[in-house]
Design an enzyme around this catalytic site. Sequence first.
Site, short mmCIF file in Angstrom:
data_model
loop_
_atom_site.label_atom_id
_atom_site.label_comp_id
_atom_site.label_asym_id
_atom_site.label_seq_id
_atom_site.Cartn_x
_atom_site.Cartn_y
_atom_site.Cartn_z
N HIS A 162 0.84 -1.19 0.00
CA HIS A 162 0.00 0.00 0.00
C HIS A 162 0.88 1.24 0.00
O HIS A 162 1.98 1.26 0.57
CB HIS A 162 -0.94 0.01 1.22
CG HIS A 162 -0.24 0.19 2.54
ND1 HIS A 162 -0.15 1.41 3.17
CD2 HIS A 162 0.40 -0.70 3.34
CE1 HIS A 162 0.52 1.27 4.31
NE2 HIS A 162 0.86 0.00 4.44
N HIS A 164 0.78 5.80 -1.55
CA HIS A 164 0.14 6.84 -2.35
C HIS A 164 0.78 6.90 -3.74
O HIS A 164 1.47 7.87 -4.09
CB HIS A 164 0.25 8.19 -1.65
CG HIS A 164 -0.50 8.26 -0.35
ND1 HIS A 164 -1.81 7.87 -0.22
CD2 HIS A 164 -0.11 8.69 0.88
CE1 HIS A 164 -2.20 8.05 1.03
NE2 HIS A 164 -1.20 8.55 1.71
#
Length: 376
Positions: A162, A164
């Site tokens: 995970h 951005h």
Amino acid sequence: MIQMKLFSWRMQNRQCGVIAAIVTCGALLMCVHLLGELRKLGSAVARLQDENRLKSRSFPLKTGLHPRRLSAASDQPNKAKEIVQVETTGHADEDMVVIYNRVPKTGSTSFAGIAYDLCKKNHFNVLHVNTSKNAHVMSMSDQMKFVRNVTEWSEKKPAIYHGHTAFLDFSRFGVTKLPIYINLIRDPLERLVSYYYFVRYGDDFRPFLRRRKAGNTETLDECVEKGGSDCDPVHLWLQIPFFCGQDSMCWEPGNRWALEMAKENILRHYLVVGVTEELRDFVALLEAVLPRFFRGAVKLFEEGTKSHLRRTSNKVPPKPETLAKIKDSKIWKMENEFYQFVRKQFHFIKSQTFELVNGHYVEKSNRFHYEKIRPR
């Protein structure tokens, strides 16, 4: 006379021998035929048993599994050894990789927290992808390295990555084992308001961390009224490019091609994309579809502290005239179109997976089975 009798006796013996041989051959042929029929009957019984076993075996969403309700999951089996050895497809898939390319200010910290709490119990790895200066786009060389790391780092599989980062199409780099993409998006106006105050006041997750706009007390209403740069609708252009990908046109605010590419990627490359406003339903859907990772996620979400892990501080609801001015922009209209597209698709997937029973969403039983299996 004696010779005639002897000849007659010999002829009778020969006839009896022939008759006996014919009877014996007939009996043997009958035995062979019966044995053949018995083998056919045995094969038919075996095929019937095989088909019955196939129909009764546990396939995805098969009847007999405990129902999953979106409001609770205390009735779900949660033994580690079951998770390691049993998968809904009938075998353990220890090579599975899930990528959550999380969009900022969409509840991603709360969702990632659920993954971290489940990883030890469900025996998988969670890895945070941290990019320099919070860059959402990688260089081509970094893209290749990341793809190779994710696909070849066997020691860290199964895994959830995970970070951005914008969507990255692994198939462009010559790998055959593709990751499973999941994500969340939020109402674009709500996300903008949350981000505007977040960079000024932070949140309750790390309340003492000084943000880059700390000390600026200007409200969103005041910013919009004077046409400030911090509230320019261009800052709404984030969710579309995150799903569009690494191409330059994805990051051109208001680019219609980017919007269409983002929609196409949702349908072609993402297992499911939920909405922040229905985070609980998103968690329940993942538990139903990916129990290898998310078994027990609903119970954790409902009974734990992960449902609202991060709240922006000092967030002031904008005035109606402020909202009207923002909604008049081309970029908001495109981002809102994308949000409504994702929301509709999410509701469709949810309706196909769950049904409403006594006020609770319950996972539907299996609606497929195998038949006419060949060769026999």
